[in-house]
Motif scaffolding. Sequence first.
Motif, short mmCIF file in Angstrom:
data_model
loop_
_atom_site.label_atom_id
_atom_site.label_comp_id
_atom_site.label_asym_id
_atom_site.label_seq_id
_atom_site.Cartn_x
_atom_site.Cartn_y
_atom_site.Cartn_z
N HIS A 1 0.84 -1.20 0.00
CA HIS A 1 0.00 0.00 0.00
C HIS A 1 0.88 1.25 0.00
CE1 HIS A 1 -3.08 -2.84 1.16
NE2 HIS A 1 -3.99 -1.90 0.99
N HIS A 2 0.34 2.33 -0.49
CA HIS A 2 0.96 3.65 -0.40
C HIS A 2 0.30 4.40 0.76
CE1 HIS A 2 3.01 3.38 -4.26
NE2 HIS A 2 1.88 2.91 -4.79
N ALA A 3 1.02 5.36 1.31
CA ALA A 3 0.46 6.19 2.38
C ALA A 3 0.83 7.64 2.15
CB ALA A 3 0.97 5.74 3.74
N ARG A 4 -0.10 8.52 2.44
CA ARG A 4 0.14 9.96 2.41
C ARG A 4 -0.32 10.48 3.77
NH1 ARG A 4 -2.99 12.65 -2.16
NH2 ARG A 4 -1.88 10.95 -3.10
N VAL A 5 0.54 11.26 4.41
CA VAL A 5 0.24 11.76 5.76
C VAL A 5 0.38 13.28 5.78
CG1 VAL A 5 0.88 11.65 8.20
CG2 VAL A 5 1.13 9.61 6.76
N HIS A 6 -0.64 13.94 6.28
CA HIS A 6 -0.61 15.39 6.46
C HIS A 6 -0.79 15.68 7.95
CE1 HIS A 6 -1.14 16.28 2.16
NE2 HIS A 6 -1.86 15.18 2.16
N ALA A 7 -0.03 16.63 8.45
CA ALA A 7 -0.14 17.03 9.86
C ALA A 7 -0.50 18.51 9.92
CB ALA A 7 1.16 16.78 10.60
N GLY A 8 -1.39 18.86 10.83
CA GLY A 8 -1.80 20.25 11.01
C GLY A 8 -1.67 20.68 12.46
N ASN A 9 -1.71 21.97 12.68
CA ASN A 9 -1.60 22.57 14.01
C ASN A 9 -0.25 22.27 14.66
OD1 ASN A 9 -4.19 23.45 13.57
ND2 ASN A 9 -5.13 22.15 15.10
N ARG A 10 0.79 22.11 13.85
CA ARG A 10 2.12 21.79 14.38
C ARG A 10 2.67 22.95 15.22
NH1 ARG A 10 4.15 17.35 14.94
NH2 ARG A 10 6.20 17.95 14.25
N ASP A 11 2.39 24.20 14.84
CA ASP A 11 2.87 25.35 15.62
C ASP A 11 2.24 25.36 17.01
OD1 ASP A 11 4.45 26.19 13.52
OD2 ASP A 11 2.97 27.63 12.79
N GLU A 12 0.94 25.07 17.09
CA GLU A 12 0.26 25.02 18.38
C GLU A 12 0.83 23.90 19.25
OE1 GLU A 12 -1.14 25.27 15.46
OE2 GLU A 12 -2.67 26.83 15.49
N ALA A 13 1.11 22.76 18.64
CA ALA A 13 1.67 21.63 19.39
C ALA A 13 3.07 21.95 19.89
CB ALA A 13 1.70 20.38 18.51
N ALA A 14 3.85 22.70 19.11
CA ALA A 14 5.22 23.05 19.50
C ALA A 14 5.24 23.98 20.71
CB ALA A 14 5.94 23.69 18.33
N GLU A 15 4.15 24.72 20.93
CA GLU A 15 4.08 25.64 22.07
C GLU A 15 3.80 24.93 23.40
OE1 GLU A 15 1.18 28.58 21.08
OE2 GLU A 15 2.36 29.37 19.41
N LEU A 16 3.41 23.66 23.36
CA LEU A 16 3.13 22.92 24.59
C LEU A 16 4.43 22.58 25.30
CD1 LEU A 16 0.45 20.44 23.22
CD2 LEU A 16 0.05 22.46 24.63
N ASP A 17 4.38 22.44 26.61
CA ASP A 17 5.55 22.03 27.38
C ASP A 17 5.95 20.61 27.00
OD1 ASP A 17 5.69 24.42 28.79
OD2 ASP A 17 4.37 23.70 30.40
N GLU A 18 7.24 20.32 27.08
CA GLU A 18 7.73 18.98 26.77
C GLU A 18 7.07 17.96 27.69
OE1 GLU A 18 11.92 16.53 26.66
OE2 GLU A 18 11.96 18.70 26.57
#
Length: 62
Positions: free
Chosen positions: A28-45
Amino acid sequence: MEDSAVRLQSVTATHSAHALPIARPGAHHARVHAGNRDEAAELDEGTFESGVERWLVQLWQA
């Protein structure tokens, strides 16, 4: 014929509650898109906040 499924897993080994069905065996082939990465980066580790990142995973036979 038995159906199969793909379940996503994070790098921290947390499994997704969602499974993507695969009705036909083989490559199978797969295509993956991710959104809201900037908001996720602002969260504490180490924060496990639900619903911040958005993912779209598309699968199709090769």
